[in-house]
Design a protein around this motif. Structure first.
Motif, short mmCIF file in Angstrom:
data_model
loop_
_atom_site.label_atom_id
_atom_site.label_comp_id
_atom_site.label_asym_id
_atom_site.label_seq_id
_atom_site.Cartn_x
_atom_site.Cartn_y
_atom_site.Cartn_z
N ALA A 1 16.19 15.71 -5.18
CA ALA A 1 14.81 15.43 -5.55
C ALA A 1 14.20 16.50 -6.44
N ALA A 2 14.65 17.75 -6.30
CA ALA A 2 14.03 18.87 -7.03
C ALA A 2 12.51 18.77 -6.92
N PRO A 3 11.97 18.95 -5.71
CA PRO A 3 10.58 18.57 -5.41
C PRO A 3 9.46 19.48 -5.90
N THR A 4 9.75 20.64 -6.42
CA THR A 4 8.70 21.59 -6.79
C THR A 4 7.73 20.96 -7.79
N GLY A 5 6.44 20.97 -7.45
CA GLY A 5 5.41 20.47 -8.34
C GLY A 5 5.35 18.96 -8.49
N LYS A 6 6.04 18.23 -7.64
CA LYS A 6 6.11 16.77 -7.76
C LYS A 6 5.29 16.08 -6.67
N ARG A 7 4.78 14.88 -7.01
CA ARG A 7 4.10 14.02 -6.04
C ARG A 7 5.19 13.21 -5.34
N ILE A 8 5.28 13.35 -4.02
CA ILE A 8 6.41 12.80 -3.28
C ILE A 8 5.94 11.86 -2.18
N LEU A 9 6.60 10.72 -2.09
CA LEU A 9 6.43 9.80 -0.98
C LEU A 9 7.75 9.76 -0.23
N GLU A 10 7.73 10.14 1.03
CA GLU A 10 8.93 10.04 1.86
C GLU A 10 8.76 8.85 2.79
N ILE A 11 9.71 7.92 2.70
CA ILE A 11 9.66 6.70 3.50
C ILE A 11 10.69 6.81 4.62
N ALA B 1 8.55 21.74 -2.12
CA ALA B 1 7.57 20.66 -2.16
C ALA B 1 6.22 21.17 -1.69
N SER B 2 5.17 20.69 -2.32
CA SER B 2 3.81 21.05 -1.95
C SER B 2 3.34 20.15 -0.81
N ARG B 3 2.80 20.74 0.23
CA ARG B 3 2.27 19.97 1.36
C ARG B 3 1.16 19.03 0.91
N GLU B 4 0.38 19.45 -0.09
CA GLU B 4 -0.73 18.64 -0.58
C GLU B 4 -0.24 17.44 -1.39
N GLN B 5 0.95 17.53 -1.96
CA GLN B 5 1.47 16.43 -2.78
C GLN B 5 2.54 15.62 -2.07
N LEU C 1 12.55 19.37 2.21
CA LEU C 1 11.72 19.25 1.00
C LEU C 1 10.75 20.43 0.91
N LEU C 2 10.12 20.77 2.02
CA LEU C 2 9.19 21.89 2.03
C LEU C 2 9.91 23.21 1.74
N GLN D 1 -5.82 4.81 -2.70
CA GLN D 1 -5.12 5.57 -3.73
C GLN D 1 -3.94 4.80 -4.29
N ALA D 2 -4.02 3.45 -4.27
CA ALA D 2 -2.90 2.61 -4.69
C ALA D 2 -2.53 2.83 -6.16
N SER D 3 -3.47 3.26 -6.96
CA SER D 3 -3.14 3.45 -8.37
C SER D 3 -2.40 4.77 -8.61
N ALA D 4 -2.39 5.63 -7.61
CA ALA D 4 -1.69 6.92 -7.76
C ALA D 4 -0.19 6.68 -7.77
N CYS D 5 0.48 7.25 -8.74
CA CYS D 5 1.93 7.13 -8.82
C CYS D 5 2.59 8.36 -8.23
N PHE D 6 3.80 8.17 -7.78
CA PHE D 6 4.61 9.28 -7.27
C PHE D 6 5.69 9.61 -8.28
N ASP D 7 6.08 10.88 -8.29
CA ASP D 7 7.19 11.32 -9.13
C ASP D 7 8.52 11.05 -8.43
N ILE D 8 8.48 11.10 -7.10
CA ILE D 8 9.70 10.96 -6.30
C ILE D 8 9.40 10.11 -5.07
#
Length: 192
Positions: A34-44, A60-64, A55-56, A102-109
């Motif tokens: 994933a290379a999560p640094t600075g990315k908006r992430i959804l974990e399912i 990965a950012s806790r806020e993202q 990820l953390l 926030q449905a219009s918000a896209c995720f990077d990962i």
């Protein structure tokens, strides 16, 4: 063994899709892909948070970071374990609905621990539609499988306009797993 995982497995073994939680080696391989640094992430399907922890640790950012867990007891467990991470108790078949407003918000990962090969085809298509509709055009889906075959069939990958690549084989997991990364070639977007 992890008590929240065992209780979730007993409540609904088909939904959990594993006999033990993800191991550290698999979690690190998922986070690395994933290379999560600075990315908006959804974990399912974060379960007990093994991949979340990786990820953390990988930056990965806790806020993202947003966790989507279907099992209400596991969602409550994750909320207590990661109080500064957004946890949503919801179903992957209706991601757009549970992410509102926030449905219009896209995720990077999107990181998925869903047992896609065990899901009915109609549900799998619905889940993939939801996943790819939340991804940015340059976004990626990271998915693992315990099978020798890809978690998304070539015909479904073609339907969604994504290419899959095997990024890791994790033999130090019970059972051994393969990590796959799916992305749009050259900014293709199946929504258009």
């Amino acid at each position: 063994m992890n008590q929240p995982f065992v209780l979730a497995l007993l409540r609904n073994p088909r939904q959990i899709g594993a006999v033990v939680p993800s191991g550290q080696s698999l979690a690190r391989a998922m986070a690395s892909a994933a290379a999560p640094t600075g990315k908006r992430i959804l974990e399912i399907g974060p379960g007990t948070g093994a991949i979340t922890n990786a990820l953390l640790a990988e930056g990965a950012s806790r806020e993202q970071l947003c966790l989507l867990e279907r099992d209400d007891k596991l969602a409550a467990y994750l909320t207590a374990k990661f109080p500064d991470v957004r946890v949503i108790n919801g179903d992957a078949r209706s991601i757009a609905d549970v992410l509102k407003p926030q449905a219009s918000a896209c995720f990077d990962i999107v990181i998925s621990s869903l047992p896609l090969l065990n899901v009915k085809e109609v549900d799998k298509i619905r889940i993939l539609e939801q996943i790819f509709s939340t991804l940015d055009q340059r976004g990626i889906l990271v998915q693992y499988t315990y099978s020798a075959k890809a978690p998304i069939s070539p015909s479904l990958a073609n339907r969604f306009g994504v290419r899959g690549e095997r990024t890791a084989m994790v033999f130090r997991n019970l059972p051994p797993a393969t990590v796959w990364k799916y992305s749009y070639p050259n900014g293709y977007d199946f929504r258009n």
